[in-house]
Design a protein around this motif. Structure first.
Motif, PDB file in Angstrom:
ATOM      1  N   VAL A  52       0.880  -1.169   0.000  1.00 46.42           N
ATOM      2  CA  VAL A  52       0.000   0.000   0.000  1.00 46.42           C
ATOM      3  C   VAL A  52       0.914   1.214   0.000  1.00 46.42           C
ATOM      4  N   GLU A  53       0.719   2.117  -0.991  1.00 44.71           N
ATOM      5  CA  GLU A  53       1.607   3.277  -1.108  1.00 44.71           C
ATOM      6  C   GLU A  53       0.882   4.432  -1.781  1.00 44.71           C
ATOM      7  N   PRO A  54       1.375   5.660  -1.563  1.00 43.76           N
ATOM      8  CA  PRO A  54       0.779   6.788  -2.270  1.00 43.76           C
ATOM      9  C   PRO A  54       0.940   6.598  -3.773  1.00 43.76           C
ATOM     10  N   ALA A  55      -0.132   6.875  -4.534  1.00 44.36           N
ATOM     11  CA  ALA A  55      -0.076   6.735  -5.987  1.00 44.36           C
ATOM     12  C   ALA A  55       0.436   8.015  -6.633  1.00 44.36           C
ATOM     13  N   ALA A  56       0.278   9.131  -5.955  1.00 48.54           N
ATOM     14  CA  ALA A  56       0.709  10.425  -6.489  1.00 48.54           C
ATOM     15  C   ALA A  56       0.815  11.406  -5.334  1.00 48.54           C
ATOM     16  N   PRO A  57       1.703  12.385  -5.462  1.00 46.75           N
ATOM     17  CA  PRO A  57       1.774  13.410  -4.410  1.00 46.75           C
ATOM     18  C   PRO A  57       0.442  14.154  -4.303  1.00 46.75           C
ATOM     19  N   SER A  58       0.116  14.565  -3.074  1.00 44.84           N
ATOM     20  CA  SER A  58      -1.145  15.257  -2.854  1.00 44.84           C
ATOM     21  C   SER A  58      -1.012  16.236  -1.706  1.00 44.84           C
ATOM     22  N   ARG A  59      -1.727  17.347  -1.804  1.00 44.43           N
ATOM     23  CA  ARG A  59      -1.786  18.289  -0.682  1.00 44.43           C
ATOM     24  C   ARG A  59      -2.831  17.852   0.323  1.00 44.43           C
ATOM     25  N   HIS A  60      -3.770  17.032  -0.126  1.00 41.89           N
ATOM     26  CA  HIS A  60      -4.816  16.506   0.767  1.00 41.89           C
ATOM     27  C   HIS A  60      -4.235  15.317   1.521  1.00 41.89           C
ATOM     28  N   SER A  61      -4.452  15.257   2.793  1.00 36.43           N
ATOM     29  CA  SER A  61      -3.897  14.179   3.602  1.00 36.43           C
ATOM     30  C   SER A  61      -4.989  13.233   4.076  1.00 36.43           C
ATOM     31  N   ALA A  62      -4.771  11.955   3.819  1.00 37.09           N
ATOM     32  CA  ALA A  62      -5.681  10.925   4.332  1.00 37.09           C
ATOM     33  C   ALA A  62      -4.914  10.115   5.368  1.00 37.09           C
ATOM     34  N   ALA A  63      -4.226  10.812   6.251  1.00 36.86           N
ATOM     35  CA  ALA A  63      -3.391  10.151   7.252  1.00 36.86           C
ATOM     36  C   ALA A  63      -4.221   9.219   8.110  1.00 36.86           C
ATOM     37  N   ASN A  64      -3.566   8.181   8.560  1.00 39.13           N
ATOM     38  CA  ASN A  64      -4.187   7.211   9.455  1.00 39.13           C
ATOM     39  C   ASN A  64      -5.396   6.509   8.844  1.00 39.13           C
ATOM     40  N   ARG A  65      -5.355   6.237   7.558  1.00 44.87           N
ATOM     41  CA  ARG A  65      -6.403   5.429   6.919  1.00 44.87           C
ATOM     42  C   ARG A  65      -6.188   3.985   7.351  1.00 44.87           C
ATOM     43  N   ARG A  66      -7.211   3.392   7.926  1.00 48.58           N
ATOM     44  CA  ARG A  66      -7.085   2.037   8.462  1.00 48.58           C
ATOM     45  C   ARG A  66      -7.715   1.018   7.519  1.00 48.58           C
ATOM     46  N   PHE A  67      -7.037  -0.120   7.399  1.00 46.98           N
ATOM     47  CA  PHE A  67      -7.506  -1.198   6.550  1.00 46.98           C
ATOM     48  C   PHE A  67      -7.505  -2.510   7.321  1.00 46.98           C
ATOM     49  N   VAL A  68      -8.417  -3.389   6.932  1.00 46.43           N
ATOM     50  CA  VAL A  68      -8.370  -4.793   7.318  1.00 46.43           C
ATOM     51  C   VAL A  68      -8.223  -5.536   5.999  1.00 46.43           C
ATOM     52  N   ILE A  69      -7.159  -6.332   5.874  1.00 44.85           N
ATOM     53  CA  ILE A  69      -6.908  -7.084   4.655  1.00 44.85           C
ATOM     54  C   ILE A  69      -7.250  -8.540   4.923  1.00 44.85           C
ATOM     55  N   GLU A  70      -8.144  -9.095   4.099  1.00 44.91           N
ATOM     56  CA  GLU A  70      -8.559 -10.491   4.234  1.00 44.91           C
ATOM     57  C   GLU A  70      -8.148 -11.250   2.978  1.00 44.91           C
ATOM     58  N   LEU A  71      -7.475 -12.394   3.158  1.00 43.82           N
ATOM     59  CA  LEU A  71      -7.135 -13.243   2.026  1.00 43.82           C
ATOM     60  C   LEU A  71      -8.240 -14.264   1.821  1.00 43.82           C
ATOM     61  N   ILE A  72      -8.642 -14.415   0.572  1.00 39.50           N
ATOM     62  CA  ILE A  72      -9.664 -15.388   0.205  1.00 39.50           C
ATOM     63  C   ILE A  72      -8.976 -16.431  -0.672  1.00 39.50           C
ATOM     64  N   PRO A  73      -9.055 -17.711  -0.456  1.00 37.01           N
ATOM     65  CA  PRO A  73      -9.945 -18.416   0.446  1.00 37.01           C
ATOM     66  C   PRO A  73      -9.325 -18.791   1.783  1.00 37.01           C
ATOM     67  N   THR A  74      -8.071 -18.396   2.078  1.00 33.92           N
ATOM     68  CA  THR A  74      -7.404 -18.883   3.291  1.00 33.92           C
ATOM     69  C   THR A  74      -7.979 -18.309   4.573  1.00 33.92           C
ATOM     70  N   GLY A  75      -8.554 -17.111   4.498  1.00 29.54           N
ATOM     71  CA  GLY A  75      -9.119 -16.484   5.689  1.00 29.54           C
ATOM     72  C   GLY A  75      -8.100 -15.726   6.528  1.00 29.54           C
ATOM     73  N   GLN A  76      -6.820 -15.705   6.100  1.00 31.32           N
ATOM     74  CA  GLN A  76      -5.827 -14.915   6.840  1.00 31.32           C
ATOM     75  C   GLN A  76      -6.265 -13.459   6.855  1.00 31.32           C
ATOM     76  N   SER A  77      -5.938 -12.759   7.925  1.00 31.42           N
ATOM     77  CA  SER A  77      -6.345 -11.377   8.067  1.00 31.42           C
ATOM     78  C   SER A  77      -5.233 -10.579   8.738  1.00 31.42           C
TER      79      SER A  77
END
Length: 93
Positions: A52-77
């Motif tokens: 997960v990385e910035p795609a382009a420089p931006s003046r707008h900040s989305a700091a502290n965006r939280r994600f839960v990543i789930e793998l399908i079909p293993t169920g790892q999280s």
């Protein structure tokens, strides 16, 4: 609208993939002037790795965006907080 809870990303194993997540400030019309945060999310299936990385420089900040990543079909999280810099998560172990 502002996002307060983690965003769930479901990764379906079997091939590589990538996309760009769009975020604006959720309050103003600044998006009309291109004010947004673009986050690139890349899955490497052979390495079982998510980046997960910035795609382009931006003046707008989305700091502290939280994600839960789930793998399908293993169920790892895993949980991830994106702080506007590149983060890699290894699911191989």
């Amino acid at each position: 609208q502002r996002v307060y809870s983690p965003t769930t990303l479901r990764v379906f194993r079997g091939d590589n993939g990538e996309f760009v997540l769009y975020d604006d400030d959720g309050r103003s019309d600044d998006y009309l002037a291109g004010e947004a945060t673009l986050t690139r999310i890349v899955w490497d299936d052979a390495e079982s790795r998510l980046t997960v990385e910035p795609a382009a420089p931006s003046r707008h900040s989305a700091a502290n965006r939280r994600f839960v990543i789930e793998l399908i079909p293993t169920g790892q999280s895993r949980r991830l907080t994106s702080l506007g810099r590149r983060v890699t998560i290894d699911f191989s172990n």
